[in-house]
Design a protein around this motif. Structure first.
Motif, PDB file in Angstrom:
ATOM      1  N   GLY A 213       0.802  -1.207   0.000  1.00  0.00           N
ATOM      2  CA  GLY A 213       0.000   0.000   0.000  1.00  0.00           C
ATOM      3  C   GLY A 213       0.840   1.264   0.000  1.00  0.00           C
ATOM      4  N   LEU A 214       1.910   1.286   0.776  1.00  0.00           N
ATOM      5  CA  LEU A 214       2.788   2.462   0.797  1.00  0.00           C
ATOM      6  C   LEU A 214       3.403   2.700  -0.572  1.00  0.00           C
ATOM      7  CD1 LEU A 214       4.475   1.808   4.252  1.00  0.00           C
ATOM      8  CD2 LEU A 214       3.015   3.774   3.687  1.00  0.00           C
ATOM      9  N   MET A 215       3.785   1.601  -1.248  1.00  0.00           N
ATOM     10  CA  MET A 215       4.348   1.743  -2.587  1.00  0.00           C
ATOM     11  C   MET A 215       3.300   2.256  -3.559  1.00  0.00           C
ATOM     12  SD  MET A 215       7.431   1.144  -3.932  1.00  0.00           S
ATOM     13  CE  MET A 215       7.319   2.762  -4.706  1.00  0.00           C
ATOM     14  N   LEU A 216       2.081   1.740  -3.461  1.00  0.00           N
ATOM     15  CA  LEU A 216       1.004   2.194  -4.340  1.00  0.00           C
ATOM     16  C   LEU A 216       0.632   3.651  -4.066  1.00  0.00           C
ATOM     17  CD1 LEU A 216      -1.121  -1.052  -4.173  1.00  0.00           C
ATOM     18  CD2 LEU A 216      -0.161  -0.093  -6.274  1.00  0.00           C
ATOM     19  N   LEU A 217       0.613   4.042  -2.802  1.00  0.00           N
ATOM     20  CA  LEU A 217       0.327   5.441  -2.463  1.00  0.00           C
ATOM     21  C   LEU A 217       1.377   6.389  -3.042  1.00  0.00           C
ATOM     22  CD1 LEU A 217      -0.778   5.149   1.284  1.00  0.00           C
ATOM     23  CD2 LEU A 217      -2.250   5.640  -0.689  1.00  0.00           C
ATOM     24  N   SER A 218       2.593   5.897  -3.185  1.00  0.00           N
ATOM     25  CA  SER A 218       3.654   6.750  -3.729  1.00  0.00           C
ATOM     26  C   SER A 218       3.406   7.111  -5.183  1.00  0.00           C
ATOM     27  CB  SER A 218       5.019   6.062  -3.586  1.00  0.00           C
ATOM     28  OG  SER A 218       5.196   5.049  -4.569  1.00  0.00           O
ATOM     29  N   GLY A 219       2.530   6.367  -5.845  1.00  0.00           N
ATOM     30  CA  GLY A 219       2.205   6.669  -7.223  1.00  0.00           C
ATOM     31  C   GLY A 219       1.073   7.654  -7.401  1.00  0.00           C
ATOM     32  N   LEU A 220       0.433   8.056  -6.308  1.00  0.00           N
ATOM     33  CA  LEU A 220      -0.657   9.020  -6.394  1.00  0.00           C
ATOM     34  C   LEU A 220      -0.128  10.425  -6.676  1.00  0.00           C
ATOM     35  CD1 LEU A 220      -2.929   8.033  -3.350  1.00  0.00           C
ATOM     36  CD2 LEU A 220      -3.230   7.406  -5.761  1.00  0.00           C
ATOM     37  N   ALA A 221      -0.931  11.205  -7.373  1.00  0.00           N
ATOM     38  CA  ALA A 221      -0.621  12.631  -7.494  1.00  0.00           C
ATOM     39  C   ALA A 221      -0.683  13.269  -6.107  1.00  0.00           C
ATOM     40  CB  ALA A 221      -1.621  13.300  -8.430  1.00  0.00           C
ATOM     41  N   ASP A 222       0.032  14.368  -5.932  1.00  0.00           N
ATOM     42  CA  ASP A 222       0.121  15.003  -4.617  1.00  0.00           C
ATOM     43  C   ASP A 222      -1.255  15.334  -4.048  1.00  0.00           C
ATOM     44  OD1 ASP A 222       2.864  14.848  -4.632  1.00  0.00           O
ATOM     45  OD2 ASP A 222       3.170  16.905  -5.312  1.00  0.00           O
ATOM     46  N   GLU A 223      -2.154  15.825  -4.900  1.00  0.00           N
ATOM     47  CA  GLU A 223      -3.478  16.187  -4.394  1.00  0.00           C
ATOM     48  C   GLU A 223      -4.274  14.950  -3.974  1.00  0.00           C
ATOM     49  OE1 GLU A 223      -3.639  16.503  -8.977  1.00  0.00           O
ATOM     50  OE2 GLU A 223      -2.234  16.945  -7.332  1.00  0.00           O
ATOM     51  N   ASP A 224      -4.064  13.833  -4.657  1.00  0.00           N
ATOM     52  CA  ASP A 224      -4.754  12.599  -4.280  1.00  0.00           C
ATOM     53  C   ASP A 224      -4.183  12.031  -2.989  1.00  0.00           C
ATOM     54  OD1 ASP A 224      -6.460  12.675  -6.481  1.00  0.00           O
ATOM     55  OD2 ASP A 224      -5.061  11.573  -7.749  1.00  0.00           O
ATOM     56  N   LEU A 225      -2.876  12.135  -2.832  1.00  0.00           N
ATOM     57  CA  LEU A 225      -2.272  11.684  -1.580  1.00  0.00           C
ATOM     58  C   LEU A 225      -2.760  12.536  -0.418  1.00  0.00           C
ATOM     59  CD1 LEU A 225      -0.323   9.871  -0.023  1.00  0.00           C
ATOM     60  CD2 LEU A 225       1.514  11.488  -0.612  1.00  0.00           C
ATOM     61  N   GLU A 226      -2.856  13.835  -0.614  1.00  0.00           N
ATOM     62  CA  GLU A 226      -3.375  14.710   0.436  1.00  0.00           C
ATOM     63  C   GLU A 226      -4.808  14.340   0.796  1.00  0.00           C
ATOM     64  OE1 GLU A 226      -2.928  18.663  -0.993  1.00  0.00           O
ATOM     65  OE2 GLU A 226      -0.724  18.622  -0.943  1.00  0.00           O
ATOM     66  N   ALA A 227      -5.599  14.003  -0.212  1.00  0.00           N
ATOM     67  CA  ALA A 227      -6.982  13.590   0.057  1.00  0.00           C
ATOM     68  C   ALA A 227      -7.003  12.288   0.836  1.00  0.00           C
ATOM     69  CB  ALA A 227      -7.741  13.438  -1.262  1.00  0.00           C
ATOM     70  N   TYR A 228      -6.124  11.355   0.485  1.00  0.00           N
ATOM     71  CA  TYR A 228      -6.044  10.087   1.229  1.00  0.00           C
ATOM     72  C   TYR A 228      -5.698  10.354   2.691  1.00  0.00           C
ATOM     73  CZ  TYR A 228      -4.395   5.602   2.932  1.00  0.00           C
ATOM     74  OH  TYR A 228      -4.212   4.465   3.697  1.00  0.00           O
ATOM     75  N   LEU A 229      -4.695  11.162   2.922  1.00  0.00           N
ATOM     76  CA  LEU A 229      -4.262  11.447   4.293  1.00  0.00           C
ATOM     77  C   LEU A 229      -5.362  12.149   5.090  1.00  0.00           C
ATOM     78  CD1 LEU A 229      -0.613  12.652   3.567  1.00  0.00           C
ATOM     79  CD2 LEU A 229      -1.309  10.442   4.504  1.00  0.00           C
ATOM     80  N   ARG A 230      -6.149  12.940   4.411  1.00  0.00           N
ATOM     81  CA  ARG A 230      -7.213  13.688   5.088  1.00  0.00           C
ATOM     82  C   ARG A 230      -8.449  12.832   5.353  1.00  0.00           C
ATOM     83  NH1 ARG A 230      -7.573  17.108   1.530  1.00  0.00           N
ATOM     84  NH2 ARG A 230      -9.507  16.513   0.477  1.00  0.00           N
ATOM     85  N   LEU A 231      -8.770  11.940   4.422  1.00  0.00           N
ATOM     86  CA  LEU A 231     -10.046  11.225   4.474  1.00  0.00           C
ATOM     87  C   LEU A 231      -9.945   9.777   4.930  1.00  0.00           C
ATOM     88  CD1 LEU A 231     -11.508  12.501   1.075  1.00  0.00           C
ATOM     89  CD2 LEU A 231     -12.035  13.366   3.366  1.00  0.00           C
ATOM     90  N   SER A 232      -8.779   9.143   4.782  1.00  0.00           N
ATOM     91  CA  SER A 232      -8.690   7.699   4.996  1.00  0.00           C
ATOM     92  C   SER A 232      -7.794   7.290   6.153  1.00  0.00           C
ATOM     93  CB  SER A 232      -8.189   7.016   3.705  1.00  0.00           C
ATOM     94  OG  SER A 232      -9.091   7.243   2.638  1.00  0.00           O
ATOM     95  N   VAL A 233      -7.206   8.227   6.843  1.00  0.00           N
ATOM     96  CA  VAL A 233      -6.296   7.896   7.941  1.00  0.00           C
ATOM     97  C   VAL A 233      -7.028   8.022   9.274  1.00  0.00           C
ATOM     98  CG1 VAL A 233      -4.179   8.552   9.141  1.00  0.00           C
ATOM     99  CG2 VAL A 233      -4.269   8.608   6.633  1.00  0.00           C
ATOM    100  N   PRO A 234      -7.088   6.944  10.052  1.00  0.00           N
ATOM    101  CA  PRO A 234      -7.755   7.013  11.359  1.00  0.00           C
ATOM    102  C   PRO A 234      -7.072   8.007  12.297  1.00  0.00           C
ATOM    103  CG  PRO A 234      -7.336   4.732  10.689  1.00  0.00           C
ATOM    104  CD  PRO A 234      -6.575   5.606   9.741  1.00  0.00           C
ATOM    105  N   ASP A 235      -7.805   8.461  13.289  1.00  0.00           N
ATOM    106  CA  ASP A 235      -7.282   9.463  14.214  1.00  0.00           C
ATOM    107  C   ASP A 235      -6.033   8.979  14.938  1.00  0.00           C
ATOM    108  OD1 ASP A 235      -9.331  11.146  13.526  1.00  0.00           O
ATOM    109  OD2 ASP A 235     -10.612  10.588  15.226  1.00  0.00           O
ATOM    110  N   GLU A 236      -5.941   7.663  15.187  1.00  0.00           N
ATOM    111  CA  GLU A 236      -4.801   7.156  15.944  1.00  0.00           C
ATOM    112  C   GLU A 236      -3.518   7.069  15.120  1.00  0.00           C
ATOM    113  OE1 GLU A 236      -7.279   3.484  14.714  1.00  0.00           O
ATOM    114  OE2 GLU A 236      -7.617   5.565  15.379  1.00  0.00           O
ATOM    115  N   ASP A 237      -3.609   7.268  13.803  1.00  0.00           N
ATOM    116  CA  ASP A 237      -2.433   7.209  12.942  1.00  0.00           C
ATOM    117  C   ASP A 237      -1.947   8.620  12.623  1.00  0.00           C
ATOM    118  OD1 ASP A 237      -2.648   4.471  12.954  1.00  0.00           O
ATOM    119  OD2 ASP A 237      -3.747   4.373  11.057  1.00  0.00           O
TER     120      ASP A 237
END
Length: 245
Positions: A130-154
């Motif tokens: 998953g980390l390798m696949l996330l590295s292929g996202l455009a910066d704006e998509d990665l920012e959206a992932y970090l904002r929307l898909s990361v639990p509070d504890e991470d």
């Protein structure tokens, strides 16, 4: 499927009448089948009314990720890699909702080995693939992932740092995976445009992977490179030769 197979054997576009005669199908049913294939973008209807196969099931299109093609070209390479280092191999992709999906699993012929249920999708930042696949996202998509898909504890910052490292190094080695006692290395499979479309992941017992990390990393990166080349050749052939002989 019979119609697709028959079209794949033609080197030129064909008429409705030719299809009807070759497959002994009713004309009305044949026309509906051809229209369905045109709508799904497997077939194109030319200006003269003849039909031409332009891709096979599993091959990429505007609406199809081409996972079937990726698996077909990468699996033989993965099997060779598993046999070479005797660790478990996977091909993984990123779904539309940013989950890791494993397309296959190849187990080594040894008594103590790592296994996982590939029917279950994984949270992307929890695993090397998953980390390798996330590295292929455009910066704006990665920012959206970090904002929307990361639990509070991470920690989004820590995840972003690991993704940046993956982009820089061209692989991810995860010696402390979510599964106790397991570790793995992932490297990217790229399309002809250089985009990451899948990864090769080699996993095994943590101590064994750690003790052999350089070798595991080397063969994982090489397997991904070979798969990328094979995928590019296959996609280039599809684009240049839409009809199969």
């Amino acid at each position: 499927m019979d119609l697709i197979e028959w079209l794949a054997s033609r080197s030129q576009a064909v008429s409705l009448v030719e299809v009807v005669q070759a497959l002994a199908l009713p004309k009305s049913s044949t026309l509906l089948l051809l229209r369905t294939l045109v709508d799904a973008r497997y077939v194109t209807r030319q200006a003269d009314g003849r039909y031409l196969l332009i891709r096979l099931p599993g091959e990429p299109s505007e609406t199809n990720s081409g996972w079937g093609m990726i698996l077909r070209v990468a699996e033989p390479i993965l099997r060779e890699t598993v046999a070479a280092i005797e660790e478990t191999g996977f091909i993984a992709v990123l779904t539309g909702d940013w989950q890791v999906r494993y397309l296959n699993k190849v187990l080594p012929m040894r008594e103590i080995r790592y296994d996982r249920d590939i029917a279950t999708q994984r949270v992307a930042h929890y695993v090397a693939s998953g980390l390798m696949l996330l590295s292929g996202l455009a910066d704006e998509d990665l920012e959206a992932y970090l904002r929307l898909s990361v639990p509070d504890e991470d920690d989004p910052g820590a995840i972003a740092a690991r993704v940046s490292a993956a982009r820089r190094e061209g692989y991810v080695a995860n010696l402390h995976g979510r599964v106790e006692g397991a570790a793995g290395v992932a490297a990217p499979i790229r399309d002809p445009e250089g985009r990451i479309v899948a990864v090769v992941n080699m996993s095994g017992p943590r101590e064994r992977i750690a003790n052999n990390l350089s070798r595991v990393t080397e063969v994982t990166v090489e397997a991904a490179r070979r798969a990328s080349e094979a995928l590019s050749r296959r996609m280039f052939k599809s684009e240049k030769s839409p009809a199969r002989n």
